[in-house]
Design a protein around this motif. Structure first.
Motif, PDB file in Angstrom:
ATOM      1  N   MET A  32      69.172  24.629  62.959  1.00 25.16           N
ATOM      2  CA  MET A  32      69.528  25.457  61.806  1.00 25.16           C
ATOM      3  C   MET A  32      70.979  25.895  61.909  1.00 25.16           C
ATOM      4  SD  MET A  32      66.034  27.627  61.102  1.00 25.16           S
ATOM      5  CE  MET A  32      66.502  28.014  59.399  1.00 25.16           C
ATOM      6  N   PHE A  33      71.584  26.081  60.759  1.00 21.82           N
ATOM      7  CA  PHE A  33      73.026  26.313  60.680  1.00 21.82           C
ATOM      8  C   PHE A  33      73.339  27.397  59.655  1.00 21.82           C
ATOM      9  CE2 PHE A  33      74.071  22.257  62.786  1.00 21.82           C
ATOM     10  CZ  PHE A  33      72.920  21.527  62.556  1.00 21.82           C
ATOM     11  N   TRP A  34      74.402  28.124  59.919  1.00 22.65           N
ATOM     12  CA  TRP A  34      74.972  29.032  58.933  1.00 22.65           C
ATOM     13  C   TRP A  34      76.428  28.637  58.669  1.00 22.65           C
ATOM     14  CZ3 TRP A  34      73.013  32.195  55.524  1.00 22.65           C
ATOM     15  CH2 TRP A  34      71.758  32.790  55.740  1.00 22.65           C
ATOM     16  N   TYR A  35      76.729  28.422  57.391  1.00 17.89           N
ATOM     17  CA  TYR A  35      78.085  28.117  56.944  1.00 17.89           C
ATOM     18  C   TYR A  35      78.534  29.185  55.962  1.00 17.89           C
ATOM     19  CZ  TYR A  35      77.515  23.216  58.479  1.00 17.89           C
ATOM     20  OH  TYR A  35      77.325  22.071  59.210  1.00 17.89           O
ATOM     21  N   ARG A  36      79.839  29.329  55.855  1.00 19.85           N
ATOM     22  CA  ARG A  36      80.366  30.034  54.713  1.00 19.85           C
ATOM     23  C   ARG A  36      81.196  29.066  53.884  1.00 19.85           C
ATOM     24  NH1 ARG A  36      84.397  34.973  55.927  1.00 19.85           N
ATOM     25  NH2 ARG A  36      85.066  34.489  53.805  1.00 19.85           N
ATOM     26  N   ALA A  81      80.352  44.991  58.153  1.00 15.72           N
ATOM     27  CA  ALA A  81      80.917  44.120  57.131  1.00 15.72           C
ATOM     28  C   ALA A  81      82.355  44.529  56.772  1.00 15.72           C
ATOM     29  CB  ALA A  81      80.050  44.154  55.886  1.00 15.72           C
ATOM     30  N   SER A  82      83.168  43.516  56.523  1.00 14.95           N
ATOM     31  CA  SER A  82      84.541  43.757  56.086  1.00 14.95           C
ATOM     32  C   SER A  82      84.802  42.958  54.815  1.00 14.95           C
ATOM     33  CB  SER A  82      85.532  43.350  57.172  1.00 14.95           C
ATOM     34  OG  SER A  82      85.429  41.965  57.434  1.00 14.95           O
ATOM     35  N   THR A  83      85.824  43.337  54.098  1.00 19.59           N
ATOM     36  CA  THR A  83      86.088  42.701  52.798  1.00 19.59           C
ATOM     37  C   THR A  83      86.385  41.211  52.946  1.00 19.59           C
ATOM     38  OG1 THR A  83      88.402  43.417  52.941  1.00 19.59           O
ATOM     39  CG2 THR A  83      86.880  44.828  51.693  1.00 19.59           C
ATOM     40  N   ASN A  84      86.942  40.807  54.083  1.00 16.60           N
ATOM     41  CA  ASN A  84      87.233  39.380  54.257  1.00 16.60           C
ATOM     42  C   ASN A  84      85.997  38.550  54.572  1.00 16.60           C
ATOM     43  OD1 ASN A  84      86.770  39.927  56.934  1.00 16.60           O
ATOM     44  ND2 ASN A  84      88.886  39.703  57.591  1.00 16.60           N
ATOM     45  N   GLN A  85      84.850  39.203  54.607  1.00 17.83           N
ATOM     46  CA  GLN A  85      83.596  38.482  54.751  1.00 17.83           C
ATOM     47  C   GLN A  85      82.901  38.279  53.416  1.00 17.83           C
ATOM     48  OE1 GLN A  85      81.981  41.069  57.932  1.00 17.83           O
ATOM     49  NE2 GLN A  85      82.019  39.252  59.249  1.00 17.83           N
ATOM     50  N   THR A  86      83.550  38.678  52.350  1.00 18.12           N
ATOM     51  CA  THR A  86      83.061  38.355  51.014  1.00 18.12           C
ATOM     52  C   THR A  86      83.104  36.848  50.840  1.00 18.12           C
ATOM     53  OG1 THR A  86      83.748  40.446  50.010  1.00 18.12           O
ATOM     54  CG2 THR A  86      83.580  38.536  48.547  1.00 18.12           C
ATOM     55  N   SER A  87      81.933  36.260  50.574  1.00 21.34           N
ATOM     56  CA  SER A  87      81.862  34.802  50.547  1.00 21.34           C
ATOM     57  C   SER A  87      80.488  34.357  50.098  1.00 21.34           C
ATOM     58  CB  SER A  87      82.154  34.246  51.944  1.00 21.34           C
ATOM     59  OG  SER A  87      82.216  32.834  51.940  1.00 21.34           O
ATOM     60  N   MET A  88      80.352  33.033  49.950  1.00 20.95           N
ATOM     61  CA  MET A  88      79.041  32.420  49.765  1.00 20.95           C
ATOM     62  C   MET A  88      78.585  31.921  51.128  1.00 20.95           C
ATOM     63  SD  MET A  88      76.490  31.340  47.924  1.00 20.95           S
ATOM     64  CE  MET A  88      76.823  30.995  46.188  1.00 20.95           C
ATOM     65  N   LEU A 114      77.682  37.109  49.037  1.00 18.40           N
ATOM     66  CA  LEU A 114      77.893  38.461  49.557  1.00 18.40           C
ATOM     67  C   LEU A 114      79.234  38.983  49.079  1.00 18.40           C
ATOM     68  CD1 LEU A 114      77.251  40.865  51.488  1.00 18.40           C
ATOM     69  CD2 LEU A 114      78.410  39.556  53.287  1.00 18.40           C
ATOM     70  N   THR A 115      79.201  40.175  48.524  1.00 20.47           N
ATOM     71  CA  THR A 115      80.429  40.881  48.145  1.00 20.47           C
ATOM     72  C   THR A 115      80.504  42.162  48.963  1.00 20.47           C
ATOM     73  OG1 THR A 115      80.333  40.036  45.881  1.00 20.47           O
ATOM     74  CG2 THR A 115      81.736  41.949  46.283  1.00 20.47           C
ATOM     75  N   VAL A 116      81.620  42.325  49.662  1.00 21.28           N
ATOM     76  CA  VAL A 116      81.824  43.524  50.474  1.00 21.28           C
ATOM     77  C   VAL A 116      82.925  44.351  49.815  1.00 21.28           C
ATOM     78  CG1 VAL A 116      82.341  44.463  52.742  1.00 21.28           C
ATOM     79  CG2 VAL A 116      81.145  42.271  52.548  1.00 21.28           C
ATOM     80  N   LEU A 117      82.572  45.565  49.440  1.00 24.50           N
ATOM     81  CA  LEU A 117      83.528  46.427  48.722  1.00 24.50           C
ATOM     82  C   LEU A 117      84.229  47.381  49.676  1.00 24.50           C
ATOM     83  CD1 LEU A 117      81.279  47.268  45.661  1.00 24.50           C
ATOM     84  CD2 LEU A 117      83.048  45.501  45.828  1.00 24.50           C
TER      85      LEU A 117
END
Lengths: 117, 107
Positions: A32-36, A81-88, A114-117
């Motif tokens: 199993m894998f996690w990508y952004r 979480a940080s704003t630079n982790q906003t991603s698919m 994911l949207t990090v505000l």
């Protein structure tokens, strides 16, 4: 016949929150894998796992951790979480890895935006 | 170093025109290459792999070891081919993806 299921399609979180992204596959896959996925950057591998309780860092593991307590479930955790982790975020699984016919043919989930505000 | 390069971010063609999405790779061993596709609002999915030597939805891709390329081709593009296309290299323990090319087919 959904085979890789990601629990959340859309999430909005605040900076500093702990975030859990869940992924379940029903194909009895070992890997199993996690990508952004980011425009212009393609798919970047965060973490992957070849077996229960095993994990390997991908290309961009900083700020992330993972958990694989059961074969079918692979969780991605953002401790703060940080704003630079906003991603698919895309989860994927494969029957086996290595080289050879069929190796690393990935089945993907629908993604978690994911949207990090 | 293991690397996949897709030089075009966007490729726009008219329906019926030929299409070639470029992919170059860097790999020291014998490469295994794939094309994945993501249509609008759909999951990323495998389109084809070079070991199968197959044609899927009219697309073909030939591995050229001399030029280290695996370009995706279709002689006559259709509007439904509009999507994001990723070339990927099997790096033994993981797949290495390119940055993707968005194909737009205009009517």
């Amino acid at each position: 016949d959904v085979k890789v299921t990601q629990s959340s399609r859309y999430l909005v979180k605040r900076t500093g929150e702990k975030v859990f992204l869940e992924c379940v596959q029903d194909m009895d896959h070992e890997n199993m894998f996690w990508y952004r996925q980011d425009p212009g950057l393609g798919l970047r591998l965060i973490y992957f796992s070849y077996d229960v309780k095993m994990k390997e860092k991908g290309d961009i593991p900083e700020g992330y951790s993972v958990s694989r307590e059961k074969k079918e479930r692979f969780s991605l955790i953002l401790e703060s979480a940080s704003t630079n982790q906003t991603s698919m975020y895309l989860c994927a699984s494969s029957l086996f890895g290595g080289l050879g016919s069929g190796a690393n043919v990935l089945t993907f989930g629908a993604g978690s935006r994911l949207t990090v505000l | 170093a293991q690397r996949v390069t897709q030089p075009e971010k966007l490729l726009s063609v008219f329906k019926g025109a030929p299409v070639e999405l470029k992919c170059n790779y860097s790999y020291s061993g014998s490469p295994e290459l794939f094309w994945y596709v993501q249509y609008s609002r759909q999951r990323l999915q495998l389109l084809l792999r070079h070991i199968s030597r197959e044609s899927i939805k009219g697309f073909t891709a030939d591995l050229n070891k001399g030029e280290t390329s695996f370009h995706l081709k279709k002689p006559f593009a259709q509007e439904e081919d509009s999507a994001m296309y990723y070339c990927a290299l099997n790096g033994a323990d993981k797949l290495i993806f390119g940055t993707g090319t968005r194909l737009q087919v205009f009517p």
